[in-house]
Design a protein around this motif. Structure first.
Motif, PDB file in Angstrom:
ATOM      1  N   VAL A  21      28.743  36.201   0.936  1.00 37.63           N
ATOM      2  CA  VAL A  21      27.654  35.668   1.371  1.00 37.63           C
ATOM      3  C   VAL A  21      27.546  36.120   2.726  1.00 37.63           C
ATOM      4  O   VAL A  21      28.626  36.005   3.795  1.00 37.63           O
ATOM      5  CB  VAL A  21      27.446  33.797   1.552  1.00 37.63           C
ATOM      6  N   ARG A  22      26.464  36.713   3.149  1.00 33.58           N
ATOM      7  CA  ARG A  22      26.355  37.294   4.530  1.00 33.58           C
ATOM      8  C   ARG A  22      25.391  36.494   5.493  1.00 33.58           C
ATOM      9  O   ARG A  22      24.638  35.911   4.633  1.00 33.58           O
ATOM     10  CB  ARG A  22      25.749  38.836   4.522  1.00 33.58           C
ATOM     11  N   PRO A 263      13.172  38.433  -5.840  1.00 32.55           N
ATOM     12  CA  PRO A 263      14.304  37.789  -5.323  1.00 32.55           C
ATOM     13  C   PRO A 263      14.227  36.577  -5.625  1.00 32.55           C
ATOM     14  O   PRO A 263      13.183  35.556  -5.639  1.00 32.55           O
ATOM     15  CB  PRO A 263      14.201  38.110  -3.685  1.00 32.55           C
ATOM     16  N   VAL A 264      15.542  35.861  -5.650  1.00 30.98           N
ATOM     17  CA  VAL A 264      15.514  34.540  -6.322  1.00 30.98           C
ATOM     18  C   VAL A 264      16.395  33.840  -4.847  1.00 30.98           C
ATOM     19  O   VAL A 264      17.331  34.150  -4.477  1.00 30.98           O
ATOM     20  CB  VAL A 264      16.293  34.078  -7.548  1.00 30.98           C
ATOM     21  N   ALA A 265      15.819  32.620  -4.266  1.00 30.72           N
ATOM     22  CA  ALA A 265      16.461  32.016  -3.127  1.00 30.72           C
ATOM     23  C   ALA A 265      16.810  30.345  -3.917  1.00 30.72           C
ATOM     24  O   ALA A 265      16.172  30.103  -4.950  1.00 30.72           O
ATOM     25  CB  ALA A 265      15.367  31.726  -2.134  1.00 30.72           C
ATOM     26  N   LEU A 295      28.411  27.442  -0.492  1.00 30.44           N
ATOM     27  CA  LEU A 295      27.264  28.513  -0.513  1.00 30.44           C
ATOM     28  C   LEU A 295      27.736  29.521  -1.402  1.00 30.44           C
ATOM     29  O   LEU A 295      26.749  30.175  -1.966  1.00 30.44           O
ATOM     30  CB  LEU A 295      27.298  29.115   0.962  1.00 30.44           C
ATOM     31  N   HIS A 296      28.957  29.979  -1.498  1.00 32.81           N
ATOM     32  CA  HIS A 296      29.416  31.034  -2.751  1.00 32.81           C
ATOM     33  C   HIS A 296      29.067  30.734  -4.043  1.00 32.81           C
ATOM     34  O   HIS A 296      28.910  31.296  -4.738  1.00 32.81           O
ATOM     35  CB  HIS A 296      30.776  31.473  -2.296  1.00 32.81           C
ATOM     36  N   SER A 297      29.053  29.312  -4.218  1.00 32.73           N
ATOM     37  CA  SER A 297      28.618  29.006  -5.692  1.00 32.73           C
ATOM     38  C   SER A 297      27.246  29.074  -5.754  1.00 32.73           C
ATOM     39  O   SER A 297      26.844  29.508  -7.070  1.00 32.73           O
ATOM     40  CB  SER A 297      29.001  27.436  -5.800  1.00 32.73           C
ATOM     41  N   VAL A 298      26.511  29.128  -4.880  1.00 29.47           N
ATOM     42  CA  VAL A 298      25.042  29.286  -5.164  1.00 29.47           C
ATOM     43  C   VAL A 298      24.638  30.889  -5.322  1.00 29.47           C
ATOM     44  O   VAL A 298      24.003  31.311  -5.922  1.00 29.47           O
ATOM     45  CB  VAL A 298      24.204  28.721  -3.848  1.00 29.47           C
ATOM     46  N   LYS A 299      25.521  31.621  -4.153  1.00 33.10           N
ATOM     47  CA  LYS A 299      25.356  33.157  -4.547  1.00 33.10           C
ATOM     48  C   LYS A 299      25.965  33.573  -5.876  1.00 33.10           C
ATOM     49  O   LYS A 299      25.074  34.319  -6.592  1.00 33.10           O
ATOM     50  CB  LYS A 299      26.224  33.689  -3.360  1.00 33.10           C
ATOM     51  N   ARG A 300      26.994  32.905  -6.378  1.00 31.95           N
ATOM     52  CA  ARG A 300      27.477  33.364  -7.685  1.00 31.95           C
ATOM     53  C   ARG A 300      26.564  33.073  -8.818  1.00 31.95           C
ATOM     54  O   ARG A 300      26.555  33.879  -9.698  1.00 31.95           O
ATOM     55  CB  ARG A 300      28.807  32.526  -7.818  1.00 31.95           C
ATOM     56  N   SER A 301      25.855  31.820  -8.728  1.00 30.73           N
ATOM     57  CA  SER A 301      24.824  31.561  -9.841  1.00 30.73           C
ATOM     58  C   SER A 301      23.698  32.383  -9.821  1.00 30.73           C
ATOM     59  O   SER A 301      23.027  32.703 -10.733  1.00 30.73           O
ATOM     60  CB  SER A 301      24.536  30.273  -9.498  1.00 30.73           C
ATOM     61  N   GLY A 302      23.531  33.432  -8.643  1.00 27.94           N
ATOM     62  CA  GLY A 302      22.517  34.267  -9.043  1.00 27.94           C
ATOM     63  C   GLY A 302      21.412  34.387  -7.663  1.00 27.94           C
ATOM     64  O   GLY A 302      20.531  35.215  -7.725  1.00 27.94           O
ATOM     65  N   SER A 304      19.977  35.289  -4.280  1.00 27.11           N
ATOM     66  CA  SER A 304      20.311  36.374  -3.244  1.00 27.11           C
ATOM     67  C   SER A 304      19.952  35.755  -1.800  1.00 27.11           C
ATOM     68  O   SER A 304      20.657  36.346  -0.763  1.00 27.11           O
ATOM     69  CB  SER A 304      19.322  37.553  -3.539  1.00 27.11           C
ATOM     70  N   LEU A 305      19.337  34.806  -1.834  1.00 25.74           N
ATOM     71  CA  LEU A 305      18.946  34.035  -0.601  1.00 25.74           C
ATOM     72  C   LEU A 305      19.208  32.594  -0.530  1.00 25.74           C
ATOM     73  O   LEU A 305      19.001  31.975  -1.561  1.00 25.74           O
ATOM     74  CB  LEU A 305      17.397  34.150  -0.184  1.00 25.74           C
TER      75      LEU A 305
END
Length: 323
Positions: A21-22, A263-265, A295-302, A304-305
């Motif tokens: 996550v950036r 993109p998916v948010a 935050l990484h769980s959300v990113k890991r699930s797919g 991008s935002l």
């Protein structure tokens, strides 16, 4: 086999981490309240403030300095009525705020303006009510279309369509294009659930909601319905699709990421934020590690935002990833 070799030090773990996550992946929600002379902390959301028009710009400067590249603006007007008239006011609090921020930052920051009527109506619903007390979908679309033109002309880079009205993306896209605002993008709250986790947000915007929004927001029990909603929004011209809330709907985020060609948010909402803050405040959990993990769980699930009230905290503490 010894999989632990790849967990042996923080440097190795960082080297092989599958997701990152950036700061630039984060969207930071900001509330601006008409009539305030200084920031006011939201009681149910410690660390989050309603901003004055002056402090909004100070906040924007800090956001940019931290490497965050997108904000979502919500506005609370002094006066509300049954049809949300202030939402259509070219000199109203939301349009003024968008204009001021864009004048401050130019193209260095993506400014997303919330496009919904709930902050502006005296009844707190996301649209205009008909005689039965239900939200009139098509009359509301007319309001959204006008609001879109107001915010687009004020300088919004993107509009966050959060009302969950049928065909809202098509109506807003057509309105923007006809007004010569083809470059204004649409972030569609395509899968927004009728969730209990929105409670503190209603404090933040001083919502006067009567009843509930189950007639237009999605049923938490449903999964296939989300795919249908998202595909319709993409077909109608959505540039980004959003799942809200995030944490109880990571399966939905994963589904949408697999079928979407835009993109998916995902939005980590106020109640999710408040639960962590409350538990951390009494020493039950490690706050920084919890933020990192969420935050990484959300990113890991797919996604991008990620739209999150922790955007500034995370940007300040990238080192918390060394677990």
């Amino acid at each position: 086999m010894r999989p632990r070799r790849l967990r042996s030090s923080s440097a190795v773990r960082e080297l092989v981490a599958e997701n990152h996550v950036r700061s630039s992946d984060l969207i930071y929600p900001i509330f601006v309240r008409e009539g305030l002379s200084s920031p006011r902390e939201i009681e149910s959301m410690p660390g989050v403030f309603q901003h004055s028009e002056a402090s909004l710009l100070v906040e924007i400067d800090e956001v940019l300095a931290l490497g965050i590249r997108s904000v979502m603006l919500f506005a609370i007007p002094e006066h509300r009525d049954e049809v949300g008239s202030e939402a259509l006011n070219e000199n109203g609090i939301l349009a003024r705020s968008v204009r001021a921020v864009k004048e401050r930052v130019g193209d260095r920051l993506v400014v997303i303006a919330d496009l919904c009527l709930d902050e502006f109506t005296s009844h707190g619903h996301c649209g205009v009510l008909c005689s039965s007390g239900d939200v009139d979908n098509d009359l509301t679309l007319m309001k959204y279309s006008e609001m879109a033109r107001v915010l687009g002309k004020a300088g919004a880079d993107m509009l966050g369509l959060s009302g969950m009205m049928d065909n809202q993306v098509a109506a807003v896209r057509e309105s923007l294009d006809q007004a010569g605002l083809q470059d204004v993008a649409i972030l569609a709250y395509a899968a927004k659930y009728a969730s209990a986790f929105y409670g503190p947000f209603r404090d933040a915007v001083e919502s006067q909601l009567t009843g509930d929004r189950r007639g237009y927001q999605q049923d938490p029990r449903n999964r296939k319905e989300a795919a249908r909603e998202v595909l319709l929004d993409i077909e109608q011209g959505a540039d980004i699709v959003m799942v809200k809330p995030a944490l109880s709907y990571l399966d939905i985020v994963s589904d949408i990421a697999s079928l979407s060609n835009v993109p998916v948010a995902a939005y980590v909402v106020s109640g999710e934020y408040a639960m962590v803050e409350l538990a951390a405040s009494v020493g039950l959990i490690d706050r920084d590690r919890s933020i990192f993990e969420i935050l990484h769980s959300v990113k890991r699930s797919g996604a991008s935002l990620i739209c999150t009230y922790w955007a500034k905290d995370y940007a300040r503490r990238d080192h918390i990833g060394n677990l």
